[in-house]
Design an enzyme around this catalytic site. Structure first.
Site, PDB file in Angstrom:
ATOM      1  N   SER A  46       0.913  -0.935   0.104  1.00 54.09           N
ATOM      2  CA  SER A  46      -0.122   0.415  -0.300  1.00 54.09           C
ATOM      3  C   SER A  46       0.692   1.315  -0.057  1.00 54.09           C
ATOM      4  O   SER A  46       1.504   2.220   1.203  1.00 54.09           O
ATOM      5  CB  SER A  46      -1.110  -0.122   1.042  1.00 54.09           C
ATOM      6  OG  SER A  46      -0.026   0.200   2.498  1.00 54.09           O
ATOM      7  N   HIS A 166      -2.953  -6.161   2.294  1.00 53.48           N
ATOM      8  CA  HIS A 166      -2.361  -7.184   2.836  1.00 53.48           C
ATOM      9  C   HIS A 166      -3.097  -8.719   3.874  1.00 53.48           C
ATOM     10  O   HIS A 166      -2.037  -9.802   3.727  1.00 53.48           O
ATOM     11  CB  HIS A 166      -1.295  -6.877   4.383  1.00 53.48           C
ATOM     12  CG  HIS A 166      -0.898  -5.590   4.152  1.00 53.48           C
ATOM     13  ND1 HIS A 166      -0.573  -4.820   4.876  1.00 53.48           N
ATOM     14  CD2 HIS A 166      -0.344  -5.113   2.518  1.00 53.48           C
ATOM     15  CE1 HIS A 166       0.523  -3.896   4.620  1.00 53.48           C
ATOM     16  NE2 HIS A 166       0.248  -3.966   3.444  1.00 53.48           N
ATOM     17  N   GLU A 175      -4.644  -2.853   8.652  1.00 59.87           N
ATOM     18  CA  GLU A 175      -4.289  -3.197  10.042  1.00 59.87           C
ATOM     19  C   GLU A 175      -5.057  -2.733  11.413  1.00 59.87           C
ATOM     20  O   GLU A 175      -4.901  -2.213  11.486  1.00 59.87           O
ATOM     21  CB  GLU A 175      -2.763  -3.082  10.662  1.00 59.87           C
ATOM     22  CG  GLU A 175      -1.705  -3.339   9.475  1.00 59.87           C
ATOM     23  CD  GLU A 175      -0.269  -1.959   9.562  1.00 59.87           C
ATOM     24  OE1 GLU A 175      -0.324  -1.681  10.968  1.00 59.87           O
ATOM     25  OE2 GLU A 175       0.252  -1.649   8.347  1.00 59.87           O
ATOM     26  N   GLU A 216       1.827  -9.971   6.560  1.00 61.26           N
ATOM     27  CA  GLU A 216       2.892  -9.446   7.737  1.00 61.26           C
ATOM     28  C   GLU A 216       2.487 -10.342   8.861  1.00 61.26           C
ATOM     29  O   GLU A 216       2.577 -10.033  10.016  1.00 61.26           O
ATOM     30  CB  GLU A 216       1.825  -7.841   8.241  1.00 61.26           C
ATOM     31  CG  GLU A 216       2.703  -6.971   6.925  1.00 61.26           C
ATOM     32  CD  GLU A 216       2.075  -5.397   7.496  1.00 61.26           C
ATOM     33  OE1 GLU A 216       2.187  -5.290   8.610  1.00 61.26           O
ATOM     34  OE2 GLU A 216       2.813  -4.147   7.014  1.00 61.26           O
ATOM     35  N   ASP A 253      -4.231   0.615  11.336  1.00 65.19           N
ATOM     36  CA  ASP A 253      -4.064   0.789   9.526  1.00 65.19           C
ATOM     37  C   ASP A 253      -5.366   0.813   9.192  1.00 65.19           C
ATOM     38  O   ASP A 253      -5.836   0.172   8.541  1.00 65.19           O
ATOM     39  CB  ASP A 253      -2.671   1.267   9.673  1.00 65.19           C
ATOM     40  CG  ASP A 253      -2.517   1.209   8.330  1.00 65.19           C
ATOM     41  OD1 ASP A 253      -3.276   2.293   7.593  1.00 65.19           O
ATOM     42  OD2 ASP A 253      -0.872   1.043   7.635  1.00 65.19           O
ATOM     43  N   GLU A 296      -4.865   5.050  12.139  1.00 67.67           N
ATOM     44  CA  GLU A 296      -3.563   5.517  11.477  1.00 67.67           C
ATOM     45  C   GLU A 296      -4.164   5.002   9.514  1.00 67.67           C
ATOM     46  O   GLU A 296      -4.968   4.910   9.322  1.00 67.67           O
ATOM     47  CB  GLU A 296      -2.366   4.007  10.991  1.00 67.67           C
ATOM     48  CG  GLU A 296      -1.325   4.817  10.019  1.00 67.67           C
ATOM     49  CD  GLU A 296      -0.471   3.426   9.815  1.00 67.67           C
ATOM     50  OE1 GLU A 296      -0.170   2.897  11.071  1.00 67.67           O
ATOM     51  OE2 GLU A 296       0.607   3.298   8.768  1.00 67.67           O
ATOM     52  N   ASP A 323       0.716   8.196   7.646  1.00 59.84           N
ATOM     53  CA  ASP A 323       1.763   6.957   6.955  1.00 59.84           C
ATOM     54  C   ASP A 323       1.293   7.706   5.840  1.00 59.84           C
ATOM     55  O   ASP A 323       2.452   8.639   4.871  1.00 59.84           O
ATOM     56  CB  ASP A 323       0.887   5.648   6.964  1.00 59.84           C
ATOM     57  CG  ASP A 323       2.050   5.209   6.350  1.00 59.84           C
ATOM     58  OD1 ASP A 323       2.960   4.827   5.247  1.00 59.84           O
ATOM     59  OD2 ASP A 323       1.239   3.634   5.968  1.00 59.84           O
ATOM     60  N   LYS A 348       8.900   5.295   7.773  1.00 64.11           N
ATOM     61  CA  LYS A 348       9.446   4.317   6.716  1.00 64.11           C
ATOM     62  C   LYS A 348      10.577   5.106   6.291  1.00 64.11           C
ATOM     63  O   LYS A 348      10.773   5.973   5.598  1.00 64.11           O
ATOM     64  CB  LYS A 348       8.883   3.852   6.105  1.00 64.11           C
ATOM     65  CG  LYS A 348       7.426   3.140   6.769  1.00 64.11           C
ATOM     66  CD  LYS A 348       6.120   2.752   5.559  1.00 64.11           C
ATOM     67  CE  LYS A 348       4.967   2.199   6.662  1.00 64.11           C
ATOM     68  NZ  LYS A 348       4.254   2.058   5.164  1.00 64.11           N
ATOM     69  N   HIS A 376       8.518  -1.244   9.472  1.00 63.61           N
ATOM     70  CA  HIS A 376       8.512  -1.422   8.542  1.00 63.61           C
ATOM     71  C   HIS A 376       7.432  -1.621   6.879  1.00 63.61           C
ATOM     72  O   HIS A 376       7.131  -0.675   7.203  1.00 63.61           O
ATOM     73  CB  HIS A 376       8.629  -3.340   9.272  1.00 63.61           C
ATOM     74  CG  HIS A 376       7.023  -3.566   8.811  1.00 63.61           C
ATOM     75  ND1 HIS A 376       5.946  -5.056   9.415  1.00 63.61           N
ATOM     76  CD2 HIS A 376       6.050  -2.989   9.318  1.00 63.61           C
ATOM     77  CE1 HIS A 376       5.216  -5.161   9.729  1.00 63.61           C
ATOM     78  NE2 HIS A 376       4.724  -3.375   8.927  1.00 63.61           N
ATOM     79  N   LYS A 399       6.487  -0.605  15.110  1.00 63.35           N
ATOM     80  CA  LYS A 399       5.349  -1.710  13.992  1.00 63.35           C
ATOM     81  C   LYS A 399       6.058  -2.374  13.073  1.00 63.35           C
ATOM     82  O   LYS A 399       6.449  -1.873  12.208  1.00 63.35           O
ATOM     83  CB  LYS A 399       5.067  -0.544  13.161  1.00 63.35           C
ATOM     84  CG  LYS A 399       3.565  -0.737  12.871  1.00 63.35           C
ATOM     85  CD  LYS A 399       2.660   0.242  11.779  1.00 63.35           C
ATOM     86  CE  LYS A 399       2.664   0.013  10.289  1.00 63.35           C
ATOM     87  NZ  LYS A 399       1.160   0.883   9.789  1.00 63.35           N
TER      88      LYS A 399
END
Ligand code: PGA
Ligand code: ZN
Length: 426
Positions: A46, A166, A175, A216, A253, A296, A323, A348, A376, A399
């Site tokens: 993403s 994901h 998430e 993840e 997230d 997030e 993010d 990141k 990550h 995270k």
């Protein structure tokens, strides 16, 4: 006497695989003294629209176009020859050279993946040559621009249900996270994350919801709504006797850019899309029920007005984390500070492309009391550098995904090593 020179002797990159089985770049930087550093670069699924550019070959004959031989070649034949002989201890100078060679604001010419691999490998080589732990060496560099004392391990955020890009295409939110209370020692926080992760696995099994894992390492179950996933987190925590809102907190997230339509935010919890103000109300209700410590990317990366409204509405209760909105970029962060669009930044390194620029973004965040989360990517390698980086800047949170799968666990385990080291040196 042995050669002590920290000048760069050789730079060599290659194509390796990430946790999704896609190619990524790994680079070795060797110093004249023989000390060396190796860095491999993760990759997002993403990806924010405004991130620094990851260079891929787009050659359909290799790895479905995902090869990184161009990036590898840029390191071997452009960066290598130019930084050979330079002192690796001078990180800013190395990074400035890489940035200048690329010559674009978003590193689209030679690739942020190739640039970052050299930047990090060079720093690790320097740490080794200085006979320092990587986190201590990075802390020394960062402290030169933003004095920071290493005292603690950042609080881990565990992503134990994977949806969005994901997951298995079932849940909209990307998430569903659990966060142990910040007063806990890191090894206890990790154990709590693992216990809840396994309790959740049992619950899903009992319900007959498929519980394969996502990118993840979190479960990717078939559920009817996004809220049902939060309900499961609650149930799993309660089975173990953890008090939710005291021992353990929840976070999301949302990664909302991926389900934003022309008519609003469309999720499976309701047949018609949510307008921004309805979506804020929705999160308000979720927060009352599930105590969301972190939220997030609740709105898309271009929806600044909604971010502002959300921060005003929920910012006292929850950390509003940018993010895709901020992409670890100083200009974006400055805008968010001025407009009060959020209260925390996801960090990141591959969104910006060099360590020096990364440290400048952290400094700006720190000066403006923005909380930090070192993160990550969904496509990872077993490289645990980010654990060292997070400790070096004393990030509030890290995270690194679920406490399962080798590439996630490598980072959580590295934090265990650092925790033990720090406690000896206290
Ligand atoms: P990504 O996901 O690495 O696929 O971008 C991580 C995140 O969105 O936080
Ligand atoms: Zn995100």
């Amino acid at each position: 006497m042995a050669n002590q020179s920290t000048n760069i002797y050789a730079v060599q990159a290659r194509e390796i695989l990430d946790s999704r089985g896609n190619p990524t770049i790994e680079t070795t930087v060797v110093l004249e003294s023989g000390y060396y550093g190796i860095a491999s670069i993760p990759s997002g699924a993403s990806v924010g629209k405004y991130e620094a550019v990851e260079l891929r070959d787009n050659d359909p004959k290799r790895y479905r176009g995902m090869g990184v031989l161009k990036a590898v070649n840029n390191v071997n034949s452009i960066f290598g020859p130019k930084i050979r002989g330079k002192d690796a201890l001078k990180q800013e100078e190395i990074d400035a050279t890489l940035i200048a060679l690329d010559g674009t604001p978003n590193k689209s010419n030679l690739g942020a993946n190739s640039i970052l691999s050299v930047s990090i490998a060079s720093a690790i080589a320097s740490a080794n040559a200085s006979r320092m732990m990587v986190y201590r060496y990075l802390n020394q560099i960062f402290s030169a621009i933003c004095p920071t004392v290493i005292k603690r391990i950042p609080v881990p955020i565990f992503n134990i249900i994977n949806g969005g890009k994901h997951g298995a295409g079932n849940l909209n939110f990307q998430e569903f996270q659990i966060i142990p209370a910040s007063g806990k020692q890191y090894h206890d926080a990790l154990m709590m994350g693992v216990d809840i992760y396994h309790a959740l696995g049992k619950l899903l099994e009992y319900r007959g919801a498929v519980h394969s894992v996502g990118d993840e390492g979190g479960y990717a179950p078939n559920l009817f709504t996004n809220v049902e996933a939060l309900e499961l987190l609650l149930e799993a925590s309660r089975t173990l006797g953890y008090r939710f809102g005291t021992d353990v907190f929840f976070g999301l997230d949302v990664a909302s850019s991926y389900f934003k339509t022309d008519k609003g935010y469309l999720i499976k919890d309701r047949a018609i899309p949510y307008s921004p103000s309805e979506f804020i109300e929705y999160f308000h209700v979720l927060n009352t029920k599930y105590r969301l410590l972190l939220l997030e990317d609740a709105f898309s990366e271009d929806d600044w007005a909604s971010w502002q409204a959300l921060t005003q509405e929920l910012g006292k209760d929850s950390l509003i984390i940018g993010d895709d909105l901020l992409v670890t970029n100083p200009q974006k962060l400055q805008k968010a500070i001025s407009e009060k669009a959020c209260s925390a930044i996801l960090l990141k390194p591959n969104q910006i492309g060099t360590l020096s620029e990364f440290f400048q973004v952290v400094k700006l965040a720190r000066e403006n009391r923005f909380q930090t989360v070192v993160s990550h990517r969904s496509g990872e390698t077993v490289d645990s550098f980010e654990a060292d980086l997070a400790v070096a800047i004393q990030s509030d949170y890290v995270k690194f995904g679920a406490p399962a799968r080798g590439e996630r666990v490598a980072k959580y385990n590295r934090l265990l090593q650092i925790e033990a080291e720090i406690s000896i040196n206290k």
